[in-house]
Enzyme design. Sequence first.
Site, PDB file in Angstrom:
ATOM      1  CB  ALA A  66     -36.027 -11.861 -25.100  1.00 34.32           C
ATOM      2  N   GLY A 111     -36.246 -17.281 -24.388  1.00 35.26           N
ATOM      3  CA  GLY A 111     -37.452 -16.952 -23.620  1.00 35.26           C
ATOM      4  C   GLY A 111     -38.688 -17.695 -24.107  1.00 35.26           C
ATOM      5  CD  GLU A 114     -35.582 -18.344 -20.252  1.00 34.92           C
ATOM      6  OE1 GLU A 114     -35.630 -17.493 -21.174  1.00 34.92           O
ATOM      7  OE2 GLU A 114     -34.872 -18.215 -19.251  1.00 34.92           O
ATOM      8  CD  GLU A 134     -31.620 -17.882 -23.354  1.00 36.26           C
ATOM      9  OE1 GLU A 134     -31.115 -19.000 -23.523  1.00 36.26           O
ATOM     10  OE2 GLU A 134     -32.781 -17.732 -22.956  1.00 36.26           O
TER      11      GLU A 134
HETATM   12  N1  CAA Z   1     -35.720 -11.444 -31.747  1.00 39.31           N
HETATM   13  C1  CAA Z   1     -36.021 -10.618 -32.771  1.00 39.31           C
HETATM   14  N2  CAA Z   1     -36.185 -11.031 -34.044  1.00 39.31           N
HETATM   15  C2  CAA Z   1     -36.020 -12.345 -34.288  1.00 39.31           C
HETATM   16  C3  CAA Z   1     -35.731 -13.266 -33.274  1.00 39.31           C
HETATM   17  C4  CAA Z   1     -35.585 -12.776 -31.944  1.00 39.31           C
HETATM   18  N3  CAA Z   1     -35.340 -13.574 -30.895  1.00 39.31           N
HETATM   19  N4  CAA Z   1     -35.607 -14.488 -33.836  1.00 39.31           N
HETATM   20  C5  CAA Z   1     -35.850 -14.334 -35.136  1.00 39.31           C
HETATM   21  N5  CAA Z   1     -36.103 -13.040 -35.425  1.00 39.31           N
HETATM   22  C6  CAA Z   1     -36.406 -12.447 -36.732  1.00 39.31           C
HETATM   23  C7  CAA Z   1     -35.202 -12.421 -37.631  1.00 39.31           C
HETATM   24  O1  CAA Z   1     -34.380 -11.321 -37.305  1.00 39.31           O
HETATM   25  C8  CAA Z   1     -35.843 -12.330 -38.978  1.00 39.31           C
HETATM   26  O2  CAA Z   1     -36.275 -10.997 -39.199  1.00 39.31           O
HETATM   27  P1  CAA Z   1     -35.754 -10.155 -40.492  1.00 39.31           P
HETATM   28  O3  CAA Z   1     -36.330 -10.911 -41.648  1.00 39.31           O
HETATM   29  O4  CAA Z   1     -36.352  -8.824 -40.278  1.00 39.31           O
HETATM   30  O5  CAA Z   1     -34.272 -10.212 -40.443  1.00 39.31           O
HETATM   31  C9  CAA Z   1     -37.100 -13.175 -38.822  1.00 39.31           C
HETATM   32  O6  CAA Z   1     -37.325 -13.255 -37.416  1.00 39.31           O
HETATM   33  C10 CAA Z   1     -36.923 -14.595 -39.361  1.00 39.31           C
HETATM   34  O7  CAA Z   1     -35.783 -15.158 -38.734  1.00 39.31           O
HETATM   35  P2  CAA Z   1     -34.546 -15.780 -39.555  1.00 39.31           P
HETATM   36  O8  CAA Z   1     -34.420 -15.119 -40.886  1.00 39.31           O
HETATM   37  O9  CAA Z   1     -33.327 -15.750 -38.659  1.00 39.31           O
HETATM   38  O10 CAA Z   1     -35.074 -17.266 -39.747  1.00 39.31           O
HETATM   39  P3  CAA Z   1     -34.192 -18.569 -39.917  1.00 39.31           P
HETATM   40  O11 CAA Z   1     -35.153 -19.633 -40.306  1.00 39.31           O
HETATM   41  O12 CAA Z   1     -33.029 -18.325 -40.802  1.00 39.31           O
HETATM   42  O13 CAA Z   1     -33.614 -18.894 -38.461  1.00 39.31           O
HETATM   43  C11 CAA Z   1     -33.749 -19.140 -36.066  1.00 39.31           C
HETATM   44  C12 CAA Z   1     -34.478 -19.211 -37.411  1.00 39.31           C
HETATM   45  C13 CAA Z   1     -32.702 -20.261 -35.969  1.00 39.31           C
HETATM   46  C14 CAA Z   1     -34.786 -19.352 -34.981  1.00 39.31           C
HETATM   47  C15 CAA Z   1     -33.062 -17.763 -35.924  1.00 39.31           C
HETATM   48  O14 CAA Z   1     -34.013 -16.743 -36.210  1.00 39.31           O
HETATM   49  C16 CAA Z   1     -32.524 -17.503 -34.534  1.00 39.31           C
HETATM   50  O15 CAA Z   1     -31.493 -18.053 -34.162  1.00 39.31           O
HETATM   51  N6  CAA Z   1     -33.200 -16.617 -33.778  1.00 39.31           N
HETATM   52  C17 CAA Z   1     -32.748 -16.205 -32.463  1.00 39.31           C
HETATM   53  C18 CAA Z   1     -33.125 -17.223 -31.405  1.00 39.31           C
HETATM   54  C19 CAA Z   1     -32.532 -16.864 -30.070  1.00 39.31           C
HETATM   55  O16 CAA Z   1     -31.336 -16.804 -29.889  1.00 39.31           O
HETATM   56  N7  CAA Z   1     -33.392 -16.610 -29.058  1.00 39.31           N
HETATM   57  C20 CAA Z   1     -32.985 -16.224 -27.749  1.00 39.31           C
HETATM   58  C21 CAA Z   1     -33.238 -14.759 -27.565  1.00 39.31           C
HETATM   59  S1  CAA Z   1     -32.515 -14.123 -26.097  1.00 39.31           S
HETATM   60  C22 CAA Z   1     -33.629 -14.532 -24.894  1.00 39.31           C
HETATM   61  O17 CAA Z   1     -34.672 -15.093 -25.127  1.00 39.31           O
HETATM   62  C23 CAA Z   1     -33.185 -14.120 -23.529  1.00 39.31           C
HETATM   63  C24 CAA Z   1     -34.031 -14.624 -22.437  1.00 39.31           C
HETATM   64  O18 CAA Z   1     -33.732 -15.579 -21.765  1.00 39.31           O
HETATM   65  C25 CAA Z   1     -35.278 -13.980 -22.132  1.00 39.31           C
END
Ligand code: CAA
Length: 260
Positions: A66, A111, A114, A134
Amino acid sequence: MEFKHIIYEKAEGIATITLNRPEALNAFNKELITEVLQAIEDIKTDEAIRVVVLTGAGEKAFSAGADIKAMKGMTALKARELSLMGEKLCLAFENLEKPVIAAINGYALGGGLEAAMSCDLRIASENARMGQTEINIGLIPGWGGTQRLTRLIGATKAKELIYTGKLIDAKTAEQLGIVNMAVPADKFKETVRQLALDLAQKAPVAIKVAKALINKGSEISLDAALALEREGFGVVASTEDLQEGVSAFTEKRKPTFKGK
Ligand code: CAA
């Protein structure tokens, strides 16, 4: 159909939905979910489509879950709405009467995992990384992760993954039973294509009934599930496709199934 956040393609009986926000690692926002649901509506009514592939644009991600940025200042009501939207998305794949393959080409997190778990089959590229992450932002899975992951791999491992939020590689996901297959990156696209083509040749009614029985059967008693299977077996046996299958077997040729 015009889409902004997905690429939607149809060929050879296969509909491919590519999540297309690579700049955000294909994170799901409202618009992206809405477009996927629209594509699924089209798939439902297109008889030529026998199988669906869900994948992510770019080299890095299937989907990073998400949209975390949209969560800033999120109220409980908005969070509930987000959970409902994700639920709807996952149920749309689960309830679609056609097989859905998640082609996990990179990160499948939160998500994203999921959504993949609500598909029927999951093929992961060996460079994919998966996790219910999460917890790392102080949240829990909200699109069925606490339930589907537990049903897939059992409470012991599901708790480990959900409490730690750690990422696992494709081989580990294969060993745990989260994905059907972890495939070397250079063989990934072809493996997904061959599986999709194979499923597109199978008898559609048989797949549809088997999917419903497997999905619903695990929620009810064995007795009730066996009764459902018996009825389903009767329905599938009444199709022209069974007669085609039997004829093809006796005539030593490949069957052509019509979904009738
Ligand atoms: N939402 C919004 N933007 C996201 C995103 C997310 N879930 N994941 C990555 N991005 C964005 C980053 O913010 C970044 O954008 P900017 O350049 O504008 O800052 C771009 O995508 C590239 O990401 P990174 O620079 O972070 O890339 P990385 O290679 O350094 O890291 C990663 C990759 C480990 C996947 C890291 O991006 C990360 O940890 N992302 C979050 C993953 C996460 O926690 N997902 C769960 C979301 S909550 C959810 O899904 C709830 C549910 O159950 C429905």
